[in-house]
Design a protein around this motif. Sequence first.
Motif, mmCIF file in Angstrom:
data_model
loop_
_atom_site.group_PDB
_atom_site.id
_atom_site.type_symbol
_atom_site.label_atom_id
_atom_site.label_comp_id
_atom_site.label_asym_id
_atom_site.label_seq_id
_atom_site.Cartn_x
_atom_site.Cartn_y
_atom_site.Cartn_z
ATOM 1 N N PRO A 212 -111.107 -45.058 -80.978
ATOM 2 C CA PRO A 212 -110.019 -45.535 -80.116
ATOM 3 C C PRO A 212 -110.488 -45.822 -78.701
ATOM 4 O O PRO A 212 -111.645 -45.585 -78.362
ATOM 5 C CB PRO A 212 -109.029 -44.365 -80.137
ATOM 6 C CG PRO A 212 -109.899 -43.159 -80.333
ATOM 7 C CD PRO A 212 -111.016 -43.603 -81.237
ATOM 8 N N GLY A 213 -109.558 -46.338 -77.894
ATOM 9 C CA GLY A 213 -109.899 -46.723 -76.540
ATOM 10 C C GLY A 213 -110.054 -45.546 -75.597
ATOM 11 O O GLY A 213 -109.825 -44.383 -75.951
ATOM 12 N N LEU A 214 -110.435 -45.881 -74.362
ATOM 13 C CA LEU A 214 -110.749 -44.884 -73.350
ATOM 14 C C LEU A 214 -109.696 -44.899 -72.250
ATOM 15 O O LEU A 214 -109.214 -45.953 -71.836
ATOM 16 C CB LEU A 214 -112.114 -45.216 -72.750
ATOM 17 C CG LEU A 214 -112.868 -44.128 -71.999
ATOM 18 C CD1 LEU A 214 -113.359 -43.059 -72.967
ATOM 19 C CD2 LEU A 214 -114.058 -44.751 -71.269
ATOM 20 N N VAL A 215 -109.318 -43.710 -71.785
ATOM 21 C CA VAL A 215 -108.501 -43.547 -70.585
ATOM 22 C C VAL A 215 -109.293 -42.642 -69.658
ATOM 23 O O VAL A 215 -109.691 -41.542 -70.049
ATOM 24 C CB VAL A 215 -107.127 -42.926 -70.908
ATOM 25 C CG1 VAL A 215 -106.335 -42.686 -69.642
ATOM 26 C CG2 VAL A 215 -106.350 -43.826 -71.857
ATOM 27 N N ALA A 216 -109.549 -43.102 -68.428
ATOM 28 C CA ALA A 216 -110.495 -42.364 -67.604
ATOM 29 C C ALA A 216 -110.121 -42.390 -66.129
ATOM 30 O O ALA A 216 -109.452 -43.310 -65.652
ATOM 31 C CB ALA A 216 -111.903 -42.936 -67.789
ATOM 32 N N LEU A 217 -110.591 -41.368 -65.425
ATOM 33 C CA LEU A 217 -110.556 -41.311 -63.966
ATOM 34 C C LEU A 217 -111.916 -40.784 -63.532
ATOM 35 O O LEU A 217 -112.275 -39.642 -63.825
ATOM 36 C CB LEU A 217 -109.450 -40.379 -63.473
ATOM 37 C CG LEU A 217 -109.459 -40.149 -61.964
ATOM 38 C CD1 LEU A 217 -108.934 -41.388 -61.238
ATOM 39 C CD2 LEU A 217 -108.648 -38.934 -61.581
ATOM 40 N N LEU A 218 -112.682 -41.621 -62.836
ATOM 41 C CA LEU A 218 -114.006 -41.241 -62.368
ATOM 42 C C LEU A 218 -114.028 -41.245 -60.851
ATOM 43 O O LEU A 218 -113.123 -41.765 -60.201
ATOM 44 C CB LEU A 218 -115.057 -42.218 -62.919
ATOM 45 C CG LEU A 218 -115.063 -42.390 -64.437
ATOM 46 C CD1 LEU A 218 -116.002 -43.505 -64.831
ATOM 47 C CD2 LEU A 218 -115.451 -41.095 -65.126
ATOM 48 N N GLY A 219 -115.070 -40.665 -60.268
ATOM 49 C CA GLY A 219 -115.177 -40.662 -58.818
ATOM 50 C C GLY A 219 -115.911 -39.443 -58.311
ATOM 51 O O GLY A 219 -116.419 -38.621 -59.084
ATOM 52 N N THR A 220 -115.954 -39.293 -56.990
ATOM 53 C CA THR A 220 -116.644 -38.166 -56.385
ATOM 54 C C THR A 220 -115.743 -36.953 -56.219
ATOM 55 O O THR A 220 -116.220 -35.862 -55.908
ATOM 56 C CB THR A 220 -117.217 -38.571 -55.016
ATOM 57 O OG1 THR A 220 -116.155 -39.053 -54.179
ATOM 58 C CG2 THR A 220 -118.253 -39.674 -55.169
ATOM 59 N N ALA A 221 -114.438 -37.122 -56.407
ATOM 60 C CA ALA A 221 -113.522 -35.975 -56.359
ATOM 61 C C ALA A 221 -113.632 -35.187 -57.659
ATOM 62 O O ALA A 221 -113.983 -35.718 -58.708
ATOM 63 C CB ALA A 221 -112.090 -36.447 -56.135
ATOM 64 N N ASP A 222 -113.329 -33.896 -57.594
ATOM 65 C CA ASP A 222 -113.370 -33.013 -58.756
ATOM 66 C C ASP A 222 -111.973 -32.831 -59.314
ATOM 67 O O ASP A 222 -111.048 -32.519 -58.539
ATOM 68 C CB ASP A 222 -113.937 -31.652 -58.324
ATOM 69 C CG ASP A 222 -115.092 -31.173 -59.182
ATOM 70 O OD1 ASP A 222 -115.636 -31.983 -59.941
ATOM 71 O OD2 ASP A 222 -115.432 -29.984 -59.095
#
Length: 304
Positions: free
Chosen positions: A133-143
């Motif tokens: 299935p597809g991807l749902v994501a949140l990336l970045g330098t914050a934790d």
Amino acid sequence: MTPRQLIDTALFGCALALSSAGALALPKLERVLEAPCRAIALDREPYVAALGNDSVTVFDKRGSHQEALPEALRGKNVDVGIFFGRDYRVRIAGTAHSPNPKKPDEVRYYRSLPAGIKSALDEIGPLGKAGGPGLVALLGTADPEIVCRVGESCLIKRVSGWAKASAPAGLTRVGLSLGTSWAIAGTSFYTLGKDWQALPAKGPWGKADDAFVRGEHACVVEHDASRLHHFDGSAWRSSSAPVNGPRSVWAAEDATWLGGDGGVAVFEDGAFRQLEGALHVAQVLGRSANDVWVCAAEGVFRAR
């Protein structure tokens, strides 16, 4: 309380739950990029990346430059976000939706490399298998960073190490608000503990587009119905949005911004006030109340 008073209270509560009611000087929007924008990434100065239809425009320590998008990241059926990784290189992650209901959606995960924007599924470990299935994501330098395969599992990537969580069926959005991780799947709204924990009350929306959380309060925007939905700690209240077709909400301790088809509105001096200059807004994102960026069909705008 009359129905009209209830609606007004819900709208006001959604803003106050996310920002103070103090008066601020109403900002102006300055266009910084004329190319259409689908999504935007924002990190510490000077890092900004705007995802267009055919390319990414990156602002960094070298100035600005463009990188061409591979074919797999183009088209109206490709729903992706753009982010800076902890190495300050661009990542693009999301889902390519299949127009054929008999075929599954497909994952998309790419990163900027010296040779261009390339698939990098190996970067997300066990979630990095091709196909659906597809991807749902949140990336970045914050934790933390959050990467989910819908209906399977999520990786919660913290500086201190990786953890695993469930990925509810129907998951469409994950986010991070003032340190609180949240997710939306259908009419369920979740916050993250050891695993995703659903709020006790189901949401009143048909399809949620974005959200923001502060403490026990949450605000969800619904594009198709042009509605805001405020959770006050025990129940949801709904109201008409101050901009038509809202798609994005961003808030800090002292500001709340909404963006959508009808433009941009900021909560200032006890009311939402609309700014001139941008329509067809896809995303609003800020470093602070005094440095907010708007991604729109007409380009990228900065408000200070």
